[in-house]
Design a protein around this motif. Structure first.
Motif, PDB file in Angstrom:
ATOM      1  N   THR A 151       2.635   1.419  -3.582  1.00  0.00           N
ATOM      2  CA  THR A 151       1.599   1.705  -4.677  1.00  0.00           C
ATOM      3  C   THR A 151       0.465   2.667  -4.634  1.00  0.00           C
ATOM      4  O   THR A 151       0.272   3.282  -5.661  1.00  0.00           O
TER       5      THR A 151
ATOM      6  N   SER B  80      -2.109   1.876  -3.697  1.00  0.00           N
ATOM      7  CA  SER B  80      -3.444   1.332  -3.894  1.00  0.00           C
ATOM      8  C   SER B  80      -4.369   1.132  -2.736  1.00  0.00           C
ATOM      9  O   SER B  80      -3.756   0.456  -1.767  1.00  0.00           O
ATOM     10  N   GLY B  81      -5.629   1.414  -3.015  1.00  0.00           N
ATOM     11  CA  GLY B  81      -6.617   1.144  -1.905  1.00  0.00           C
ATOM     12  C   GLY B  81      -6.592  -0.357  -1.722  1.00  0.00           C
ATOM     13  O   GLY B  81      -7.330  -1.027  -0.593  1.00  0.00           O
ATOM     14  N   ILE B  82      -6.548  -1.244  -2.635  1.00  0.00           N
ATOM     15  CA  ILE B  82      -6.693  -2.729  -2.684  1.00  0.00           C
ATOM     16  C   ILE B  82      -6.030  -3.163  -1.469  1.00  0.00           C
ATOM     17  O   ILE B  82      -6.297  -4.190  -0.649  1.00  0.00           O
ATOM     18  N   TYR B  83      -4.516  -2.621  -1.615  1.00  0.00           N
ATOM     19  CA  TYR B  83      -3.756  -3.393  -0.505  1.00  0.00           C
ATOM     20  C   TYR B  83      -4.111  -2.726   0.873  1.00  0.00           C
ATOM     21  O   TYR B  83      -3.878  -3.462   2.000  1.00  0.00           O
ATOM     22  N   GLU B  84      -4.478  -1.349   0.905  1.00  0.00           N
ATOM     23  CA  GLU B  84      -4.721  -0.748   2.125  1.00  0.00           C
ATOM     24  C   GLU B  84      -5.929  -1.688   2.785  1.00  0.00           C
ATOM     25  O   GLU B  84      -6.058  -1.960   4.085  1.00  0.00           O
TER      26      GLU B  84
ATOM     27  N   ALA C  39       0.965  -1.365   0.081  1.00  0.00           N
ATOM     28  CA  ALA C  39       0.078  -0.040   0.118  1.00  0.00           C
ATOM     29  C   ALA C  39       0.866   1.224   0.068  1.00  0.00           C
ATOM     30  O   ALA C  39       0.650   2.188  -0.811  1.00  0.00           O
TER      31      ALA C  39
END
Length: 252
Positions: free
Chosen positions: A55, A57-61, A52
């Protein structure tokens, strides 16, 4: 209603010890490992958190947050003051494992659960052991050495219920994990004491054993790259605060 919600499961394939023809054999069992390991999920939390950060990225958050909530809400044991070994669909795996106390203390400090981190760090004292002239930590507490009763009886015929509580073995990898927990929690003196103890187990080439005792199918007393890697990491962290802070960092 699934107790593992938000956590990473154990993957594929497992090994079981069985008594066959008068001997204990290790058998591979294919299929999904439905159990979720707390040790694996601490790894996963810091992996997703790092991704997160890298990148944005909200996906990893979201993934990191799912693991964080899963560990705190479903794997913490208020009675023992540390994380359980894992979580099954129907509930917790209550085995007490050293990593779940030591790495648990690192994770808890990173996510701002300081009171729980102090309790988890204190729980590591239950795993203290001494062998080969040095002090350190054993991997489990309040558990038979082989969870297969047949295996425990086979390897310890004179004490078929032999447990980790009275087994004098030092596990360098796990001991150095405790040293990391002390460093991360501002207890440098205790961490350096553990590091010093591990130097007494070094062979003439500088290597460290995986464990001070050989336990077939579980632990080897041969030199181990895992032990050496942990020794190198903790030595570096002790000398370089930036390196310590960069490894498994606190939440933003």
């Amino acid at each position: 209603e699934d107790r593992r919600f938000g956590l990473v499961s154990g993957g594929q394939g497992s090994y079981q010890l069985k008594l066959e023809g008068g001997e204990i054999r290790e058998n591979f069992v294919p299929g999904e490992v439905a159990w979720a390991s707390v040790e694996h999920n601490i790894d996963a939390y810091f992996l997703f958190d790092a991704l997160a950060r890298l990148t944005g990225s909200g996906i990893y958050e979201d993934a990191a947050e799912g693991v964080r909530k899963g560990l705190l809400n479903r794997a913490w044991d208020e009675k023992t003051g540390q994380f359980d070994r894992g979580v099954r669909k129907e509930g917790p795996d209550k085995v007490r494992a050293l990593d779940c106390a030591s790495w648990g203390a690192v994770f808890l400090r990173a996510v701002g659960e300081n009171a729980k981190a102090d309790r988890a760090l204190a729980a590591t004292d239950d795993y203290r052991s001494r062998d080969r002239g040095t002090s350190g930590y054993r991997p489990y507490f309040n558990l038979e050495i082989y969870e297969s009763r047949d295996a425990n009886r086979y390897f310890f015929p004179d004490a078929p219920t032999r447990s980790w509580d009275d087994f004098p073995m030092v596990w360098p990898e796990g001991s150095l994990g405790v040293a990391l927990a002390y460093l991360k929690n501002g207890r440098r003196k205790r961490a350096m004491s553990i590091l010093d103890s591990m130097t007494r187990l070094q062979n003439e080439d500088g290597g460290l054993p995986y464990a001070t005792r050989n336990l077939e199918f579980q632990f080897s007393d041969s030199p181990s790259t895992t032990s050496a890697a942990w020794f190198a990491m903790i030595s570096a962290f002790a000398e370089n605060e930036n390196a310590l802070n960069a490894f498994w960092p606190e939440a933003r």
